[in-house]
Design a protein around this motif. Sequence first.
Motif, PDB file in Angstrom:
ATOM      1  N   LYS A 172      25.646  18.975 -15.372  1.00 17.04           N
ATOM      2  CA  LYS A 172      25.938  20.069 -15.835  1.00 17.04           C
ATOM      3  C   LYS A 172      26.076  21.142 -14.899  1.00 17.04           C
ATOM      4  CE  LYS A 172      22.290  20.356 -19.111  1.00 17.04           C
ATOM      5  NZ  LYS A 172      20.884  20.538 -19.714  1.00 17.04           N
ATOM      6  N   VAL A 173      27.810  22.025 -15.182  1.00 13.19           N
ATOM      7  CA  VAL A 173      28.779  22.508 -14.373  1.00 13.19           C
ATOM      8  C   VAL A 173      28.055  24.437 -15.311  1.00 13.19           C
ATOM      9  CG1 VAL A 173      30.720  23.043 -13.127  1.00 13.19           C
ATOM     10  CG2 VAL A 173      29.835  21.126 -13.152  1.00 13.19           C
ATOM     11  N   THR A 174      28.012  25.029 -14.811  1.00 17.48           N
ATOM     12  CA  THR A 174      28.331  26.829 -14.868  1.00 17.48           C
ATOM     13  C   THR A 174      28.960  27.577 -13.868  1.00 17.48           C
ATOM     14  OG1 THR A 174      25.664  26.079 -15.801  1.00 17.48           O
ATOM     15  CG2 THR A 174      27.277  28.429 -15.750  1.00 17.48           C
ATOM     16  N   VAL A 175      30.551  28.105 -14.851  1.00 20.17           N
ATOM     17  CA  VAL A 175      31.584  28.653 -13.631  1.00 20.17           C
ATOM     18  C   VAL A 175      31.705  29.932 -14.338  1.00 20.17           C
ATOM     19  CG1 VAL A 175      33.202  28.764 -13.183  1.00 20.17           C
ATOM     20  CG2 VAL A 175      32.637  26.504 -13.566  1.00 20.17           C
ATOM     21  N   PRO A 176      30.856  31.494 -13.779  1.00 20.99           N
ATOM     22  CA  PRO A 176      30.851  32.161 -14.040  1.00 20.99           C
ATOM     23  C   PRO A 176      31.762  33.117 -13.619  1.00 20.99           C
ATOM     24  CG  PRO A 176      29.354  32.019 -11.797  1.00 20.99           C
ATOM     25  CD  PRO A 176      30.101  31.219 -12.506  1.00 20.99           C
ATOM     26  N   ASP A 177      32.519  34.318 -14.285  1.00 18.87           N
ATOM     27  CA  ASP A 177      33.966  34.801 -14.008  1.00 18.87           C
ATOM     28  C   ASP A 177      34.341  34.116 -13.489  1.00 18.87           C
ATOM     29  OD1 ASP A 177      31.878  36.491 -13.884  1.00 18.87           O
ATOM     30  OD2 ASP A 177      31.520  36.930 -11.996  1.00 18.87           O
ATOM     31  N   VAL A 178      35.076  33.270 -14.944  1.00 16.06           N
ATOM     32  CA  VAL A 178      36.401  32.548 -14.900  1.00 16.06           C
ATOM     33  C   VAL A 178      37.332  33.691 -15.225  1.00 16.06           C
ATOM     34  CG1 VAL A 178      37.554  30.727 -15.333  1.00 16.06           C
ATOM     35  CG2 VAL A 178      35.401  30.352 -15.123  1.00 16.06           C
ATOM     36  N   ALA A 179      38.941  33.700 -14.823  1.00 16.25           N
ATOM     37  CA  ALA A 179      39.894  35.245 -15.383  1.00 16.25           C
ATOM     38  C   ALA A 179      40.056  34.635 -16.390  1.00 16.25           C
ATOM     39  CB  ALA A 179      40.561  34.891 -13.837  1.00 16.25           C
ATOM     40  N   ALA A 186      33.213  35.655 -18.855  1.00 14.14           N
ATOM     41  CA  ALA A 186      31.221  36.054 -18.631  1.00 14.14           C
ATOM     42  C   ALA A 186      31.392  34.531 -18.010  1.00 14.14           C
ATOM     43  CB  ALA A 186      30.196  36.341 -19.330  1.00 14.14           C
ATOM     44  N   GLN A 187      31.207  33.579 -18.676  1.00 11.91           N
ATOM     45  CA  GLN A 187      30.226  31.959 -18.623  1.00 11.91           C
ATOM     46  C   GLN A 187      31.306  31.381 -19.139  1.00 11.91           C
ATOM     47  OE1 GLN A 187      26.200  31.760 -18.203  1.00 11.91           O
ATOM     48  NE2 GLN A 187      26.036  30.378 -19.328  1.00 11.91           N
ATOM     49  N   VAL A 188      31.318  30.295 -18.095  1.00 10.38           N
ATOM     50  CA  VAL A 188      31.797  29.090 -18.465  1.00 10.38           C
ATOM     51  C   VAL A 188      31.102  27.545 -18.471  1.00 10.38           C
ATOM     52  CG1 VAL A 188      33.901  26.886 -18.831  1.00 10.38           C
ATOM     53  CG2 VAL A 188      34.196  29.485 -18.747  1.00 10.38           C
ATOM     54  N   SER A 189      30.581  26.788 -19.386  1.00 13.11           N
ATOM     55  CA  SER A 189      29.079  25.941 -19.251  1.00 13.11           C
ATOM     56  C   SER A 189      29.588  24.804 -19.649  1.00 13.11           C
ATOM     57  CB  SER A 189      28.257  26.225 -19.456  1.00 13.11           C
ATOM     58  OG  SER A 189      27.920  26.957 -20.882  1.00 13.11           O
ATOM     59  N   ALA A 190      28.902  23.861 -19.650  1.00 10.84           N
ATOM     60  CA  ALA A 190      29.898  22.221 -20.086  1.00 10.84           C
ATOM     61  C   ALA A 190      28.851  20.856 -19.243  1.00 10.84           C
ATOM     62  CB  ALA A 190      30.976  21.678 -18.955  1.00 10.84           C
ATOM     63  N   THR A 191      28.711  20.497 -19.843  1.00  4.71           N
ATOM     64  CA  THR A 191      27.941  19.158 -19.598  1.00  4.71           C
ATOM     65  C   THR A 191      29.120  17.721 -20.107  1.00  4.71           C
ATOM     66  OG1 THR A 191      25.674  19.832 -20.486  1.00  4.71           O
ATOM     67  CG2 THR A 191      25.555  18.031 -20.338  1.00  4.71           C
ATOM     68  N   GLU A 212      33.689  11.952 -21.519  1.00  2.33           N
ATOM     69  CA  GLU A 212      33.357  13.024 -21.550  1.00  2.33           C
ATOM     70  C   GLU A 212      32.596  14.035 -21.128  1.00  2.33           C
ATOM     71  OE1 GLU A 212      30.962  11.233 -25.060  1.00  2.33           O
ATOM     72  OE2 GLU A 212      32.180   9.544 -25.142  1.00  2.33           O
ATOM     73  N   MET A 213      33.528  15.208 -21.968  1.00  2.00           N
ATOM     74  CA  MET A 213      32.686  16.874 -22.328  1.00  2.00           C
ATOM     75  C   MET A 213      32.462  17.626 -23.541  1.00  2.00           C
ATOM     76  SD  MET A 213      33.718  19.764 -21.023  1.00  2.00           S
ATOM     77  CE  MET A 213      35.440  20.130 -20.489  1.00  2.00           C
ATOM     78  N   GLU A 214      31.308  18.027 -23.173  1.00  4.07           N
ATOM     79  CA  GLU A 214      31.265  19.500 -24.043  1.00  4.07           C
ATOM     80  C   GLU A 214      30.645  20.576 -23.356  1.00  4.07           C
ATOM     81  OE1 GLU A 214      31.675  18.790 -27.573  1.00  4.07           O
ATOM     82  OE2 GLU A 214      32.345  17.226 -27.638  1.00  4.07           O
ATOM     83  N   GLY A 215      31.068  21.760 -23.985  1.00  2.00           N
ATOM     84  CA  GLY A 215      30.722  23.436 -23.789  1.00  2.00           C
ATOM     85  C   GLY A 215      30.966  24.301 -23.794  1.00  2.00           C
ATOM     86  N   GLU A 216      31.082  25.219 -23.575  1.00  3.87           N
ATOM     87  CA  GLU A 216      30.951  26.273 -24.265  1.00  3.87           C
ATOM     88  C   GLU A 216      31.128  28.184 -23.222  1.00  3.87           C
ATOM     89  OE1 GLU A 216      27.691  28.385 -27.013  1.00  3.87           O
ATOM     90  OE2 GLU A 216      27.036  29.507 -25.088  1.00  3.87           O
ATOM     91  N   VAL A 217      31.920  28.280 -24.212  1.00  5.31           N
ATOM     92  CA  VAL A 217      33.034  29.631 -23.395  1.00  5.31           C
ATOM     93  C   VAL A 217      32.366  31.163 -24.061  1.00  5.31           C
ATOM     94  CG1 VAL A 217      34.961  30.642 -23.267  1.00  5.31           C
ATOM     95  CG2 VAL A 217      35.216  28.500 -22.879  1.00  5.31           C
ATOM     96  N   LEU A 218      31.936  32.286 -22.676  1.00  7.08           N
ATOM     97  CA  LEU A 218      31.420  33.125 -23.696  1.00  7.08           C
ATOM     98  C   LEU A 218      32.454  33.998 -22.857  1.00  7.08           C
ATOM     99  CD1 LEU A 218      29.027  35.340 -24.595  1.00  7.08           C
ATOM    100  CD2 LEU A 218      28.012  34.752 -22.681  1.00  7.08           C
ATOM    101  N   LEU A 219      32.543  35.222 -24.012  1.00  6.54           N
ATOM    102  CA  LEU A 219      33.772  36.070 -23.669  1.00  6.54           C
ATOM    103  C   LEU A 219      32.495  37.170 -23.640  1.00  6.54           C
ATOM    104  CD1 LEU A 219      35.974  38.025 -22.733  1.00  6.54           C
ATOM    105  CD2 LEU A 219      37.109  37.469 -25.075  1.00  6.54           C
ATOM    106  N   SER A 220      32.087  37.923 -22.685  1.00  4.05           N
ATOM    107  CA  SER A 220      30.603  39.572 -23.218  1.00  4.05           C
ATOM    108  C   SER A 220      31.524  40.040 -24.199  1.00  4.05           C
ATOM    109  CB  SER A 220      29.899  39.136 -21.678  1.00  4.05           C
ATOM    110  OG  SER A 220      29.142  40.532 -21.957  1.00  4.05           O
ATOM    111  N   ARG A 430      32.924  27.295 -28.777  1.00  5.43           N
ATOM    112  CA  ARG A 430      32.867  25.546 -28.424  1.00  5.43           C
ATOM    113  C   ARG A 430      34.013  24.958 -27.575  1.00  5.43           C
ATOM    114  NH1 ARG A 430      30.522  21.812 -30.553  1.00  5.43           N
ATOM    115  NH2 ARG A 430      31.571  22.544 -33.083  1.00  5.43           N
ATOM    116  N   LEU A 431      33.884  24.463 -26.504  1.00  2.00           N
ATOM    117  CA  LEU A 431      34.734  23.413 -25.755  1.00  2.00           C
ATOM    118  C   LEU A 431      34.806  21.729 -25.811  1.00  2.00           C
ATOM    119  CD1 LEU A 431      35.043  22.936 -22.937  1.00  2.00           C
ATOM    120  CD2 LEU A 431      34.814  25.682 -22.581  1.00  2.00           C
ATOM    121  N   SER A 432      35.492  20.752 -25.963  1.00  2.23           N
ATOM    122  CA  SER A 432      35.434  20.154 -25.790  1.00  2.23           C
ATOM    123  C   SER A 432      36.120  19.457 -25.127  1.00  2.23           C
ATOM    124  CB  SER A 432      34.650  18.771 -26.685  1.00  2.23           C
ATOM    125  OG  SER A 432      36.070  19.180 -28.102  1.00  2.23           O
ATOM    126  N   GLY A 433      36.144  18.043 -24.509  1.00  3.43           N
ATOM    127  CA  GLY A 433      37.007  17.553 -23.538  1.00  3.43           C
ATOM    128  C   GLY A 433      37.172  16.130 -23.038  1.00  3.43           C
TER     129      GLY A 433
END
Length: 440
Positions: A172-179, A186-191, A212-220, A430-433
């Motif tokens: 699990k990877v959580t990346v805060p504040d991605v330009a 605000a946050q990009v989280s992926a598993t 395989e990767m599933e994740g989520e992007v939040l624009l706060s 939601r995102l996937s890769g």
Amino acid sequence: MRSPHRIATLPPDHNQAYPSDGWHAESVPPEAAREAVETTAPLNPYDELGALAPNPLEEFLHDTGDGDEAGEADKPDAPWQPPNHRRGSRGRGRSRRRNRFAGLPLAAKAVVALVVLAAFLALGDRWALLYAEHEAAEKLKDSMHLSAAPEVDIEGFPFLTQVLDQRVDKVKVTVPDVAADRISLAQVSATATDVTITGDGPTDIKGALIREMEGEVLLSFDDLNRELGASQVTFSGHGHDQVLARGTLPVAGHDLKLRADARIERNGDRGISTDIGKMSLQIGDLATYRPGTRESEGLHLSKDSADRLAEETAKAKALLSVPSIVERLNVPDSVISGALKSDSKLHDLVGSPRFINDVMGLNLIDVAMGHPELLKKLGLDPALLKGLSQLTRPVLADRLTLAFQLPKLPGKGNVWLQDVSVQKDGIRVRLSGTGLGIGK
């Protein structure tokens, strides 16, 4: 036991004693009789008995215990010392512990050894896991040019067996504040699942391949309000795919109330687009500006301003004195001429519902170009109208756009966006890769 009796003292002229126990004088020896005669104080029989018995205290003090060898009683006594309880108790405690462990069966000792060994192995496994998570976070930070290291959580136990197999079940990877363009996510989280590791060991992980990767992007909305809030505009969710923008916008020294709606939708596989609609700037209760070239857009008098024309004769006559306005109102010249000469006819004209609607439909931007004095009589600042003419629809829409593109990930592979939804805290995507490579 017979009670003792006092022995009577014989007078000197007597040759016979009269003992109280009935003994005759002949049974008393002459020496005893003479001692009895010479004694002035009576004798205590208890003292005589005590003198015959041994002293028990003296025996206790000189007693050396059973089993003493002959001659030890004659030795001088050693000086007395206080007993040392601590030394004896400590020695006995250690001895008992040694005896307890020594008394354990072999199977129990083996179990204890295995438990200790397992604890050390688990500690080493956790240390290797923390080290690998730290190294992975640093590699992601450098490859994605992040301002802060992401949060990496490698699941599964034990970790060392996964490294030896060069395969990790889940990360699990959580990346805060991605330009992302003008705004930041605000946050990009992926598993990531089914991850293959490349390297020579847990302390030398060079890269990984994510199948395989599933994740989520939040624009706060909080970030949007901060980053796009120079105009004091706030964003809030409305429905499944709509965002409302409300606030104030400074134009030529005037704070105008802003209203706009943005519809969010997916733009290709990696982007989000926003369609800004229903944009309007309220100039107090005088007029409303809607950027654009349509008939309904531009600068228009408000309902209150149009209603006040029937009461403010000077403003109504100034408006009807402009030929271009009269032409757009489609009012006959004879009616205009009569209204300018008679106040009653003027009130009848400008007070009619049809005239009010027609006046509200006029685009005052066109009028301002040739008749700036008319705008002053209507209460509008010509400098404000000049600023509004420069605030076109594309310019205003660019200030409010929420569109963004996902940053390019390092290595090969594909990442695409799935469904987009507007929620209370922001825009979630939601995102996937597949086939993502990190490092070497």
